[in-house]
Scaffold this active site. Structure first.
Site, PDB file in Angstrom:
ATOM      1  N   TYR A  82       0.853  -1.206   0.000  1.00  0.00           N
ATOM      2  CA  TYR A  82       0.000   0.000   0.000  1.00  0.00           C
ATOM      3  C   TYR A  82       0.885   1.252   0.000  1.00  0.00           C
ATOM      4  CZ  TYR A  82      -3.547   3.284   1.898  1.00  0.00           C
ATOM      5  OH  TYR A  82      -4.395   4.342   2.114  1.00  0.00           O
ATOM      6  N   LYS A 134       1.097   4.189  -2.846  1.00  0.00           N
ATOM      7  CA  LYS A 134       0.812   5.600  -2.523  1.00  0.00           C
ATOM      8  C   LYS A 134       2.044   6.478  -2.765  1.00  0.00           C
ATOM      9  CE  LYS A 134      -3.527   5.210  -1.249  1.00  0.00           C
ATOM     10  NZ  LYS A 134      -4.591   5.745  -2.122  1.00  0.00           N
TER      11      LYS A 134
HETATM   12  N1  LIG Z   1      -9.442   6.295   5.711  1.00  0.00           N
HETATM   13  C1  LIG Z   1      -8.164   6.577   5.949  1.00  0.00           C
HETATM   14  O1  LIG Z   1      -7.686   6.586   7.094  1.00  0.00           O
HETATM   15  C2  LIG Z   1      -7.251   6.922   4.790  1.00  0.00           C
HETATM   16  C3  LIG Z   1      -5.969   7.412   5.101  1.00  0.00           C
HETATM   17  C4  LIG Z   1      -5.113   7.736   4.064  1.00  0.00           C
HETATM   18  C5  LIG Z   1      -5.518   7.578   2.746  1.00  0.00           C
HETATM   19  N2  LIG Z   1      -6.760   7.088   2.473  1.00  0.00           N
HETATM   20  C6  LIG Z   1      -7.127   6.946   1.064  1.00  0.00           C
HETATM   21  O2  LIG Z   1      -8.307   7.685   0.818  1.00  0.00           O
HETATM   22  C7  LIG Z   1      -9.070   7.050  -0.213  1.00  0.00           C
HETATM   23  C8  LIG Z   1     -10.495   6.804   0.275  1.00  0.00           C
HETATM   24  O3  LIG Z   1     -10.427   6.025   1.452  1.00  0.00           O
HETATM   25  P1  LIG Z   1     -11.716   5.667   2.342  1.00  0.00           P
HETATM   26  O4  LIG Z   1     -11.216   5.544   3.725  1.00  0.00           O
HETATM   27  O5  LIG Z   1     -12.841   6.565   2.025  1.00  0.00           O
HETATM   28  O6  LIG Z   1     -12.011   4.191   1.774  1.00  0.00           O
HETATM   29  P2  LIG Z   1     -13.369   3.333   1.766  1.00  0.00           P
HETATM   30  O7  LIG Z   1     -12.927   1.923   1.646  1.00  0.00           O
HETATM   31  O8  LIG Z   1     -14.238   3.705   2.897  1.00  0.00           O
HETATM   32  O9  LIG Z   1     -14.061   3.798   0.401  1.00  0.00           O
HETATM   33  C9  LIG Z   1     -13.448   3.525  -0.826  1.00  0.00           C
HETATM   34  C10 LIG Z   1     -14.492   3.529  -1.923  1.00  0.00           C
HETATM   35  O10 LIG Z   1     -13.804   3.215  -3.156  1.00  0.00           O
HETATM   36  C11 LIG Z   1     -14.547   2.242  -3.865  1.00  0.00           C
HETATM   37  N3  LIG Z   1     -13.645   1.437  -4.699  1.00  0.00           N
HETATM   38  C12 LIG Z   1     -12.733   0.529  -4.280  1.00  0.00           C
HETATM   39  N4  LIG Z   1     -12.151  -0.054  -5.350  1.00  0.00           N
HETATM   40  C13 LIG Z   1     -12.702   0.505  -6.447  1.00  0.00           C
HETATM   41  C14 LIG Z   1     -12.526   0.323  -7.837  1.00  0.00           C
HETATM   42  N5  LIG Z   1     -11.657  -0.601  -8.305  1.00  0.00           N
HETATM   43  N6  LIG Z   1     -13.253   1.056  -8.709  1.00  0.00           N
HETATM   44  C15 LIG Z   1     -14.144   1.977  -8.247  1.00  0.00           C
HETATM   45  N7  LIG Z   1     -14.364   2.194  -6.927  1.00  0.00           N
HETATM   46  C16 LIG Z   1     -13.653   1.462  -6.034  1.00  0.00           C
HETATM   47  C17 LIG Z   1     -15.216   1.405  -2.784  1.00  0.00           C
HETATM   48  O11 LIG Z   1     -16.360   0.705  -3.301  1.00  0.00           O
HETATM   49  C18 LIG Z   1     -15.556   2.456  -1.735  1.00  0.00           C
HETATM   50  O12 LIG Z   1     -16.850   3.005  -1.954  1.00  0.00           O
HETATM   51  C19 LIG Z   1      -8.296   5.775  -0.568  1.00  0.00           C
HETATM   52  O13 LIG Z   1      -7.463   6.019  -1.693  1.00  0.00           O
HETATM   53  C20 LIG Z   1      -7.452   5.529   0.655  1.00  0.00           C
HETATM   54  O14 LIG Z   1      -6.284   4.773   0.357  1.00  0.00           O
HETATM   55  C21 LIG Z   1      -7.633   6.755   3.468  1.00  0.00           C
END
Ligand SMILES: NC(=O)c1ccc[n+]([C@@H]2O[C@H](COP(=O)([O-])OP(=O)(O)OC[C@H]3O[C@@H](n4cnc5c(N)ncnc54)[C@H](O)[C@@H]3O)[C@@H](O)[C@H]2O)c1
Length: 252
Positions: free
Chosen positions: A159, A163
């Protein structure tokens, strides 16, 4: 600014069915953007679409897998055909994996790279001709502090590598497409409360929060506010930047 000031700005947000992506789609709609809601999951995408419609916003839904090149091209064509152009592309969708590098199967490594990194390249490539034609565009890619630290909060080395790739790729896009009026920036959140992180062990979660000077996890809206800024003309002289949205975690 070479933005088409008289027309409605438009934004396509991937993974907008829940979590951070949903908050981004709602915040952009609130700011007056016509929004494209992409997700793999039709139910959540349609629910967000209904929320934005209820607020009086302009919205369309795209159920598509951002890891699939044809699906991404088709989605971009449909979005531009409907909305007349793309002002902002928000590559938010992502998946996380937690097993260490010695345990992660090669197929899982490849999946993380496809969904978290290659998809960003595919969507930028698909949006590029339209932004080039407009002489203006805003690309906002979602990385993570994992890409700066090597993982360690929730995500593993795979991951983190994906990133970190998003951060480097975005700097390259900013350099290569800047002369055409296209800005590209990264947002790097730390722990943010979403479905992705709700399974974290409570003790581990408290340990992380103790390291956040502002004393709490991020909310999806904290990240969405930063995206709205980077999608707006107010940030037009910012490109190739990584905006860390983490309550001070990286400065502790
Ligand atoms: N939540 C955290 O703490 C955090 C921290 C740093 C970075 N991020 C990044 O932020 C972004 C959003 O994270 P989140 O926490 O909202 O995640 P989440 O898992 O709650 O939501 C992700 C959404 O993306 C959709 N998705 C996944 N794979 C997909 C694909 N192949 N095609 C289309 N849609 C797809 C899922 O269905 C889901 O609705 C991600 O890139 C994650 O890596 C999150």
């Amino acid at each position: 600014m070479k933005n088409n000031e008289n027309s409605t700005p438009t934004a396509l947000v991937t993974g907008a069915g829940r979590g951070i992506g949903r908050a981004i789609a709602l915040a952009l709609a609130h700011k007056g953007f016509a929004v494209g809601v992409n997700d793999l999951d039709a139910n959540v995408a349609n629910a967000v679409c209904a929320e934005i419609t209820a607020l009086g916003g302009k919205v369309t839904t795209y159920v598509a897998d951002i890891a699939n090149p044809e699906a991404v091209t088709g989605m971009m064509e449909a979005f531009v055909a409907h909305h007349g152009g793309i002002t902002a592309l928000v590559n938010n969708a992502g998946i996380v994996r937690t097993s260490s590098f010695w345990d992660i199967p090669i197929e899982e490594w490849d999946l993380v790279m496809k969904v978290d990194l290659r998809s960003v390249f595919l969507a930028c490539k698909a949006a590029f001709p339209y932004m080039k034609q407009a002489g203006y565009g805003k690309i906002i890619n979602m990385a993570s502090v994992a890409g700066l630290l090597g993982g360690g909060l929730l995500g593993n080395a795979a991951y983190a590598a994906a990133k970190a790739g998003v951060i480097a790729f975005t700097k390259g896009v900013a350099r290569e497409a800047g002369p055409l009026g296209i800005r590209a920036n990264v947002i790097a959140p730390a722990l943010t409360d979403t479905e992705m992180t709700c399974g974290i062990d409570p003790e581990k979660r408290q340990g992380i929060i103790r390291q956040i000077p502002l004393g709490r996890a991020g909310l999806p809206e904290d990240i969405a506010n930063a995206v709205v800024f980077l999608a707006s003309p107010e940030s037009d002289f910012i490109s190739g930047e990584t905006l860390i949205v983490d309550g001070g975690f990286m400065r502790r």
